[in-house]
Enzyme design. Structure first.
Site, PDB file in Angstrom:
ATOM      1  N   LYS A  45      -8.720  -1.110   1.954  1.00 23.18           N
ATOM      2  CA  LYS A  45      -8.584  -1.636   0.695  1.00 23.18           C
ATOM      3  C   LYS A  45      -7.152  -1.132  -0.190  1.00 23.18           C
ATOM      4  CE  LYS A  45     -10.311   3.112  -1.183  1.00 23.18           C
ATOM      5  NZ  LYS A  45     -11.650   3.806  -1.251  1.00 23.18           N
ATOM      6  N   TYR A 277      16.577   7.542 -21.814  1.00 23.27           N
ATOM      7  CA  TYR A 277      16.420   6.923 -23.259  1.00 23.27           C
ATOM      8  C   TYR A 277      16.468   8.210 -24.263  1.00 23.27           C
ATOM      9  CZ  TYR A 277      15.959   2.380 -21.362  1.00 23.27           C
ATOM     10  OH  TYR A 277      16.308   1.261 -20.713  1.00 23.27           O
ATOM     11  N   MET A 325      12.637   1.231 -15.349  1.00 22.99           N
ATOM     12  CA  MET A 325      11.665   0.297 -14.896  1.00 22.99           C
ATOM     13  C   MET A 325      12.220  -0.168 -13.377  1.00 22.99           C
ATOM     14  SD  MET A 325       9.952  -2.936 -16.275  1.00 22.99           S
ATOM     15  CE  MET A 325       8.889  -2.140 -17.482  1.00 22.99           C
TER      16      MET A 325
HETATM   17  C1  LIG Z   1     -11.716   4.701   0.047  1.00 29.27           C
HETATM   18  C2  LIG Z   1     -13.094   5.049   0.402  1.00 29.27           C
HETATM   19  C3  LIG Z   1     -13.034   5.539   1.949  1.00 29.27           C
HETATM   20  C4  LIG Z   1     -11.580   5.744   2.653  1.00 29.27           C
HETATM   21  O1  LIG Z   1     -11.232   7.209   2.161  1.00 29.27           O
HETATM   22  P1  LIG Z   1     -10.135   7.902   2.719  1.00 29.27           P
HETATM   23  O2  LIG Z   1     -10.088   9.314   2.395  1.00 29.27           O
HETATM   24  O3  LIG Z   1      -8.810   6.935   2.539  1.00 29.27           O
HETATM   25  O4  LIG Z   1     -10.248   7.859   4.385  1.00 29.27           O
HETATM   26  C5  LIG Z   1     -14.127   5.604   2.519  1.00 29.27           C
HETATM   27  N1  LIG Z   1     -15.228   5.218   2.008  1.00 29.27           N
HETATM   28  C6  LIG Z   1     -15.348   4.909   0.790  1.00 29.27           C
HETATM   29  C7  LIG Z   1     -16.697   4.471   0.021  1.00 29.27           C
HETATM   30  C8  LIG Z   1     -14.346   4.486   0.082  1.00 29.27           C
HETATM   31  O5  LIG Z   1     -14.359   3.980  -1.156  1.00 29.27           O
END
Ligand SMILES: *Cc1c(COP(=O)(O)O)cnc(C)c1O
Length: 393
Positions: A45, A277, A325
């Site tokens: 993800k 700044y 930035m």
């Molecule tokens: C993000 C996520 C993971 C992965 O977690 P890590 O600590 O990066 O291994 C596993 N299960 C669910 C449901 C997640 O949302």
């Protein structure tokens, strides 16, 4: 063999080197640390935690990962468009506007309620396809997942729908992200009760999963998970060599990302000049500085990293005041001879020094997995060979 994916070679002044060979080795080492027979679902993800979902997803597939997981449907579709054919689990249950997508793109869907299960079955039926379903059960983390009391009905509804295939039962353990060796064990035991309920009803799917990265180096958790009937793990951070908990893992995982930028200018602050700044940043003396084309839009951790360091000419150069930035100033007081074009390292190794994602997280107060989330300007270069980049073992 070295692969690059930048179409703007000459113009690149800030880039991330992604070592896919290290990614493959991490997967192998994670597997070796697990009880035999556990499937590994790679969590990619958030654009593979900033490492690039397409190239990382394809590489994990090449390395034989059993499946991938993403947060939402859009991320799953991106992986399919990038040519990933492995099973993909979408963690967020589908919204009513998204019900066709699992069938259309062969995505595994999560369901947490009867309403979701029935709506998904109807949509799959209309599409004339079978959809893989994982039921997520709540074991005490943030209200995600079906209440335990609903579990039998939910599993039965999925199993009896001709267009749904009951593929998985899972939960996510918050306690594993804490500092304690047995963190997550109580949640895992609650999950064990859910697994027993499913087994007793004759509705136990092939993939039963609870553990994520911080649990994988903890024999207490991996053994308990195998004992209650888990057959798979989900892991993101660990694949990228990111440690989510201090001193967490005996597994020798290598960082996958290094982050680099070229010095664009070498200049100096005169006494009284300000470094950002704020008047408080006025230089008390003449300070030679390098300008780096890397600011908080390129890596949002930089917003909090005043006082951090980067490496130039193999030496640590303090970041002066707060980054801008699109750029930052590095203090060259102790590093003579720096020229425009010199390579600076923001994450990774140069000379005898090394800056890790975990160091930066500790300094900036962010979670380690947030550090490699980069802005769109930073080009990623993929290295696939064992000799592509020197890697700490
Ligand atoms: C993000 C996520 C993971 C992965 O977690 P890590 O600590 O990066 O291994 C596993 N299960 C669910 C449901 C997640 O949302």
């Amino acid at each position: 063999m070295t692969g690059t994916r930048t179409g703007r070679r000459g113009s690149t002044t800030a880039w991330a080197d992604i070592d896919l060979h290290a990614l493959g080795r991490n997967l192998e080492r994670l597997r070796r640390g697990l009880p035999p027979g556990q499937a590994v679902l790679g969590v990619v993800k958030a654009d593979a935690y900033g490492h690039g979902a397409g190239p990382v997803g394809r590489a994990l597939q090449r390395f034989g990962v059993d499946g991938l997981a993403v947060a939402d449907m859009g991320e799953g579709i991106t992986l399919r468009r990038a040519g990933v054919t492995a099973p993909i689990l979408v963690i967020d249950p589908p919204l009513s506007s998204q019900l066709r997508l699992p069938a259309l793109h062969r995505l595994g869907a999560t369901v947490t309620s009867l309403i979701e299960a029935r709506a998904l079955a109807t949509a799959a039926n209309r599409a004339g396809r079978t959809v893989d379903v994982h039921v997520r059960v709540n074991t005490g983390f943030a209200g995600f997942g079906a209440p335990q009391a609903d579990l039998t009905d939910l599993l039965a509804a999925v199993a009896s729908a001709p267009t749904l295939r009951l593929e998985g039962l899972y939960t996510h353990l918050s306690g594993a992200y804490g500092p304690y060796e047995d963190g997550g064990l109580a949640e895992l035991e609650r999950f064990g009760e859910a697994v027993d309920v499913a087994r007793a009803a004759g509705l136990l799917p092939p993939l039963v999963h609870a553990l994520s990265s911080p649990a994988l180096g903890r024999p207490l958790l991996t053994a308990a998970a195998a004992r209650i009937g888990c057959t798979a793990v989900r892991c993101g951070a660990a694949l990228f060599g990111i440690r989510m908990v201090d001193g967490e893992s005996p597994l020798p995982l290598a960082p996958v990302m290094s982050l680099k930028a070229r010095v664009t200018r070498v200049t100096a602050l005169e006494p009284g000049d300000v470094a950002d700044y704020a008047a408080a940043s006025a230089a008390p003396r003449r300070i030679p500085v390098a300008v780096l084309p890397f600011g908080f839009s390129d890596g949002h951790h930089l917003h909090r990293l005043a006082g951090g360091v980067l490496l130039i000419r193999g030496r640590p150069a303090p970041i002066l005041a707060r980054p801008f930035m699109s750029g930052l100033l590095a203090d060259l007081t102790d590093i003579p001879g720096v020229q425009p074009g010199d390579e600076a390292v923001l994450i990774g190794r140069q000379g005898d020094h090394r800056i890790t994602v975990e160091d930066i997280a500790a300094r900036s107060g962010l979670r380690p997995s947030a550090v490699p989330l980069l802005g769109p300007r930073v080009v990623r270069r993929y290295r696939t060979g064992a000799t592509g980049e020197e890697q700490p073992e």
